[in-house]
Design a protein around this motif. Structure first.
Motif, PDB file in Angstrom:
ATOM      1  N   PRO B  60      47.431  19.044 -16.649  1.00 30.90           N
ATOM      2  CA  PRO B  60      48.370  17.936 -16.460  1.00 30.90           C
ATOM      3  C   PRO B  60      48.267  16.864 -17.554  1.00 30.90           C
ATOM      4  O   PRO B  60      47.217  16.688 -18.159  1.00 30.90           O
ATOM      5  CB  PRO B  60      47.902  17.328 -15.129  1.00 30.90           C
ATOM      6  N   VAL B  61      49.386  16.173 -17.780  1.00 31.14           N
ATOM      7  CA  VAL B  61      49.369  14.955 -18.565  1.00 31.14           C
ATOM      8  C   VAL B  61      49.897  13.852 -17.654  1.00 31.14           C
ATOM      9  O   VAL B  61      50.904  14.034 -16.981  1.00 31.14           O
ATOM     10  CB  VAL B  61      50.240  15.053 -19.838  1.00 31.14           C
ATOM     11  N   PHE B  62      49.194  12.751 -17.638  1.00 29.22           N
ATOM     12  CA  PHE B  62      49.474  11.662 -16.704  1.00 29.22           C
ATOM     13  C   PHE B  62      49.909  10.439 -17.482  1.00 29.22           C
ATOM     14  O   PHE B  62      49.280  10.074 -18.483  1.00 29.22           O
ATOM     15  CB  PHE B  62      48.194  11.381 -15.918  1.00 29.22           C
ATOM     16  N   PHE B  63      51.006   9.845 -17.048  1.00 29.08           N
ATOM     17  CA  PHE B  63      51.491   8.620 -17.706  1.00 29.08           C
ATOM     18  C   PHE B  63      51.460   7.483 -16.709  1.00 29.08           C
ATOM     19  O   PHE B  63      51.952   7.617 -15.585  1.00 29.08           O
ATOM     20  CB  PHE B  63      52.947   8.785 -18.179  1.00 29.08           C
ATOM     21  N   HIS B  64      50.914   6.344 -17.125  1.00 30.11           N
ATOM     22  CA  HIS B  64      50.932   5.166 -16.262  1.00 30.11           C
ATOM     23  C   HIS B  64      51.178   3.947 -17.120  1.00 30.11           C
ATOM     24  O   HIS B  64      50.367   3.634 -18.012  1.00 30.11           O
ATOM     25  CB  HIS B  64      49.605   5.035 -15.496  1.00 30.11           C
ATOM     26  N   ASN B  65      52.301   3.275 -16.841  1.00 30.35           N
ATOM     27  CA  ASN B  65      52.672   2.097 -17.633  1.00 30.35           C
ATOM     28  C   ASN B  65      52.630   2.392 -19.132  1.00 30.35           C
ATOM     29  O   ASN B  65      52.118   1.593 -19.914  1.00 30.35           O
ATOM     30  CB  ASN B  65      51.751   0.921 -17.303  1.00 30.35           C
ATOM     31  N   GLY B  66      53.167   3.537 -19.494  1.00 26.60           N
ATOM     32  CA  GLY B  66      53.274   3.887 -20.909  1.00 26.60           C
ATOM     33  C   GLY B  66      52.008   4.428 -21.537  1.00 26.60           C
ATOM     34  O   GLY B  66      51.995   4.856 -22.683  1.00 26.60           O
ATOM     35  N   LYS B  67      50.891   4.434 -20.777  1.00 34.75           N
ATOM     36  CA  LYS B  67      49.640   4.976 -21.330  1.00 34.75           C
ATOM     37  C   LYS B  67      49.456   6.419 -20.867  1.00 34.75           C
ATOM     38  O   LYS B  67      49.823   6.769 -19.752  1.00 34.75           O
ATOM     39  CB  LYS B  67      48.457   4.105 -20.895  1.00 34.75           C
ATOM     40  N   THR B  68      48.863   7.213 -21.733  1.00 35.63           N
ATOM     41  CA  THR B  68      48.771   8.649 -21.486  1.00 35.63           C
ATOM     42  C   THR B  68      47.337   9.090 -21.249  1.00 35.63           C
ATOM     43  O   THR B  68      46.427   8.643 -21.952  1.00 35.63           O
ATOM     44  CB  THR B  68      49.295   9.403 -22.728  1.00 35.63           C
ATOM     45  N   LEU B  69      47.166   9.991 -20.280  1.00 38.66           N
ATOM     46  CA  LEU B  69      45.842  10.567 -20.047  1.00 38.66           C
ATOM     47  C   LEU B  69      45.949  12.060 -19.836  1.00 38.66           C
ATOM     48  O   LEU B  69      46.928  12.556 -19.257  1.00 38.66           O
ATOM     49  CB  LEU B  69      45.208   9.977 -18.783  1.00 38.66           C
ATOM     50  N   SER B  70      44.907  12.785 -20.256  1.00 42.32           N
ATOM     51  CA  SER B  70      44.855  14.205 -19.943  1.00 42.32           C
ATOM     52  C   SER B  70      43.469  14.539 -19.410  1.00 42.32           C
ATOM     53  O   SER B  70      42.574  13.687 -19.434  1.00 42.32           O
ATOM     54  CB  SER B  70      45.170  15.041 -21.175  1.00 42.32           C
ATOM     55  N   GLU B  71      43.287  15.800 -18.982  1.00 43.00           N
ATOM     56  CA  GLU B  71      42.049  16.281 -18.338  1.00 43.00           C
ATOM     57  C   GLU B  71      42.003  15.845 -16.873  1.00 43.00           C
ATOM     58  O   GLU B  71      41.798  14.669 -16.551  1.00 43.00           O
ATOM     59  CB  GLU B  71      40.787  15.792 -19.069  1.00 43.00           C
ATOM     60  N   SER B  72      42.157  16.837 -15.983  1.00 42.29           N
ATOM     61  CA  SER B  72      42.383  16.522 -14.567  1.00 42.29           C
ATOM     62  C   SER B  72      41.305  15.655 -13.917  1.00 42.29           C
ATOM     63  O   SER B  72      41.637  14.701 -13.218  1.00 42.29           O
ATOM     64  CB  SER B  72      42.590  17.803 -13.748  1.00 42.29           C
ATOM     65  N   THR B  73      40.016  15.948 -14.130  1.00 47.70           N
ATOM     66  CA  THR B  73      39.005  15.138 -13.431  1.00 47.70           C
ATOM     67  C   THR B  73      38.939  13.713 -13.995  1.00 47.70           C
ATOM     68  O   THR B  73      38.628  12.772 -13.266  1.00 47.70           O
ATOM     69  CB  THR B  73      37.590  15.765 -13.460  1.00 47.70           C
ATOM     70  N   ILE B  74      39.265  13.570 -15.271  1.00 46.30           N
ATOM     71  CA  ILE B  74      39.329  12.224 -15.838  1.00 46.30           C
ATOM     72  C   ILE B  74      40.505  11.468 -15.215  1.00 46.30           C
ATOM     73  O   ILE B  74      40.407  10.280 -14.875  1.00 46.30           O
ATOM     74  CB  ILE B  74      39.430  12.290 -17.378  1.00 46.30           C
ATOM     75  N   ILE B  75      41.635  12.167 -15.041  1.00 49.53           N
ATOM     76  CA  ILE B  75      42.800  11.554 -14.390  1.00 49.53           C
ATOM     77  C   ILE B  75      42.454  11.160 -12.951  1.00 49.53           C
ATOM     78  O   ILE B  75      42.834  10.091 -12.476  1.00 49.53           O
ATOM     79  CB  ILE B  75      44.018  12.508 -14.419  1.00 49.53           C
ATOM     80  N   LEU B  76      41.718  12.025 -12.252  1.00 52.87           N
ATOM     81  CA  LEU B  76      41.335  11.726 -10.863  1.00 52.87           C
ATOM     82  C   LEU B  76      40.540  10.423 -10.786  1.00 52.87           C
ATOM     83  O   LEU B  76      40.806   9.565  -9.945  1.00 52.87           O
ATOM     84  CB  LEU B  76      40.507  12.866 -10.257  1.00 52.87           C
ATOM     85  N   GLU B  77      39.547  10.291 -11.650  1.00 53.70           N
ATOM     86  CA  GLU B  77      38.731   9.059 -11.629  1.00 53.70           C
ATOM     87  C   GLU B  77      39.574   7.852 -12.023  1.00 53.70           C
ATOM     88  O   GLU B  77      39.376   6.752 -11.491  1.00 53.70           O
ATOM     89  CB  GLU B  77      37.508   9.186 -12.552  1.00 53.70           C
ATOM     90  N   TYR B  78      40.510   8.053 -12.940  1.00 57.67           N
ATOM     91  CA  TYR B  78      41.400   6.957 -13.334  1.00 57.67           C
ATOM     92  C   TYR B  78      42.248   6.495 -12.150  1.00 57.67           C
ATOM     93  O   TYR B  78      42.374   5.296 -11.888  1.00 57.67           O
ATOM     94  CB  TYR B  78      42.312   7.388 -14.493  1.00 57.67           C
ATOM     95  N   ILE B  79      42.834   7.464 -11.430  1.00 61.79           N
ATOM     96  CA  ILE B  79      43.671   7.125 -10.268  1.00 61.79           C
ATOM     97  C   ILE B  79      42.842   6.323  -9.258  1.00 61.79           C
ATOM     98  O   ILE B  79      43.292   5.296  -8.736  1.00 61.79           O
ATOM     99  CB  ILE B  79      44.253   8.403  -9.619  1.00 61.79           C
ATOM    100  N   GLU B  80      41.621   6.790  -9.022  1.00 65.18           N
ATOM    101  CA  GLU B  80      40.740   6.087  -8.087  1.00 65.18           C
ATOM    102  C   GLU B  80      40.477   4.660  -8.550  1.00 65.18           C
ATOM    103  O   GLU B  80      40.511   3.724  -7.752  1.00 65.18           O
ATOM    104  CB  GLU B  80      39.430   6.868  -7.949  1.00 65.18           C
ATOM    105  N   GLU B  81      40.214   4.477  -9.832  1.00 62.10           N
ATOM    106  CA  GLU B  81      39.849   3.146 -10.344  1.00 62.10           C
ATOM    107  C   GLU B  81      41.070   2.236 -10.500  1.00 62.10           C
ATOM    108  O   GLU B  81      40.991   1.047 -10.237  1.00 62.10           O
ATOM    109  CB  GLU B  81      39.087   3.288 -11.670  1.00 62.10           C
TER     110      GLU B  81
END
Lengths: 236, 236
Positions: B60-81
């Protein structure tokens, strides 16, 4: 007083030569945490090691007040979170910046290390491919550092060393040794000026100087490994 | 109002069949975060994907407020934080429990899944070896459910789904269908009762049923992969 008692109960199991152990030693030193270093033997792993890390049987193992934490960057996060009121913070505060720090640390472990391992273990065409991959990976790190320096940061995380710097920095002595032993240039000053500058800066940090493994011992180990791999291949 | 605006800026790039995209969709659903799901074609990666994740070129690639993240477990921790105050919390509070959660999530990615995906590739003796490795890895997860903070609880995360549950839950449909494709039981209810019960519980959770990939689609995909490998193997 309570802080002292906590620190008395910190033990780190490992060997000095290991880049992964080095990462944890850097984190503990940055936080000013006292600990007992229990030296283990890579060729003859102790019962303590095998029992405290039965899943991976690897170092480093951190034992804090009897609780066991394994996997170097997980340990570094644990240190940062447990001693979160002790400066410096190893991870930034902002969730996005934390994610980026974790991304680069994961990149070092999942992409960079295997490609460099391929250079050490490979020969001929296979080694050449690993060299190309390593150069590409190191260039990506150079790009990241260029972006950081545009924001006025000397390190991945900011103006001080942090999570991603620790992840990459732990393996620098090994990286130098691997290039020497295999006669390859992976960190190219012309093509990767930001990475080279970062490496120089990293090596100059007083605290880091005292912790990085002895380059002579690392070179010895890397030479031994190279001889082992090449003779195994010759034997086929 | 602010929360609404934030959520409208959340986008996820991927395809439904991907276990890694599934992980992120589960986390977003648990947190009740609205997002735009941009469907990608696994056979024909878009410019958007290649540009937003140039390093790994994966979903997956995750976008939030124009910022981009990849790598699912990193995205998971980001969503949590990033949505820390939104229940449920996907990570425990105590640093030690957080370290354990990260350890097992990393175990799923670094040990379990490579051994499982590897099962599609082999035949004969090598297949047997790969099966043995996978079974050993599943047993370790069974042990994790049996001991410490997981003991007697419904999930790895305790009473509620957490990071490890999501990490293992993402590929759950793949694991179950891989068993069918290669005709080998990986999670035997008799040998691994806790893990087996966990899998049933996870699959049956209403909130998650609509997110988990279509089993028929996954079975077809894995069968095709297996058939491809078998067709290239030398005849016995």
């Amino acid at each position: 007083m309570e802080a002292c008692t906590e620190e008395e109960q910190v033990k780190l199991l490992g060997w000095l030569r290991s880049p992964f152990v080095t990462r944890v030693r850097i984190a503990l030193a940055l936080k000013g945490i006292q600990y007992q270093f229990i030296e283990d033997d890579a060729e003859n792993k102790s019962q303590l090691l095998l029992q405290s890390n039965p899943v991976h049987k690897k170092v480093p193992v951190l034992i804090h007040n009897g609780k066991i934490v394994c996997e170097s960057m997980i340990i570094v996060q644990y240190i940062d979170e447990t001693w979160d009121t002790k400066a410096p913070n190893l991870l930034p505060k902002d969730p996005y910046d934390r994610a980026i720090a974790r991304f680069w640390a994961a990149f070092v472990d999942d992409k960079l290390r295997p490609s460099i391992g391929g250079v050490l273990m490979g020969q001929g065409e296979k080694q050449q491919k690993a060299v190309e991959e390593s150069l590409a990976n190191l260039s990506l790190l150079d790009d990241a550092l260029r972006a950081s320096s545009c924001s006025g940061n000397a390190y991945f995380g900011g103006v001080e060393i942090g999570f991603a710097d620790i992840a990459l920095g732990g393996g620098l002595v090994s990286l130098k040794a691997i290039q020497k032993v295999t006669k390859t240039v992976l960190v190219d000053p012309q093509k990767m000026p930001h990475l080279c500058a970062w490496i120089d800066r990293f090596f100059e940090i007083d605290l880091v100087k005292g912790i990085l493994p002895d380059p002579v011992k690392v070179l010895e180990r890397i030479s031994y490994l190279r001889a082992k791999f090449t003779s195994a291949m010759a034997g086929n | 109002m602010e929360a609404c605006r934030e959520e409208s800026q959340v986008k996820l790039l991927g395809w439904r069949r991907s276990p890694y995209v599934t992980r992120v969709r589960i986390a977003l659903a648990l947190k009740g975060i609205d997002y735009e799901f941009i469907l990608e074609d696994s056979e024909n990666k878009s410019q958007l994907l290649l540009q937003s994740n140039p390093i790994h070129k994966k979903v997956p690639v995750f976008f939030h407020n124009g910022k981009t993240l990849s790598e699912s477990t990193i995205i998971l921790e980001y969503i949590e934080e990033a949505w820390e105050t939104k229940a449920p919390n996907l990570m425990p509070k105590h640093p030690y429990d957080r370290a354990l959660a990260r350890f097992w999530a990393a175990f799923v990615d670094d040990k379990l899944l490579p051994s499982v995906w590897g099962l599609l590739k082999w035949q004969g003796e090598e297949q047997q070896k790969a099966v043995k490795e996978s079974l050993a890895n599943f047993s370790l997860l069974e042990e994790a459910l049996r001991t410490s903070s997981c003991s007697g609880k419904a999930y790895f995360g305790g009473d509620e789904i957490g990071l490890v549950d999501i990490a293992l839950g993402g590929p759950l449909v793949h694991i179950k269908n891989l068993e069918k494709v290669i005709n080998i039981a990986l999670v035997d209810p008799v040998k691994l009762p806790l893990l087996s019960a966990w899998m049933a519980r996870f699959s049956e959770t209403d909130e998650l049923k609509r997110i988990l990939p279509d089993p028929a689609d996954v079975f077809e995909y894995l069968s095709a992969k297996r058939a491809k490998v078998m067709s290239t193997l030398p005849g016995i």
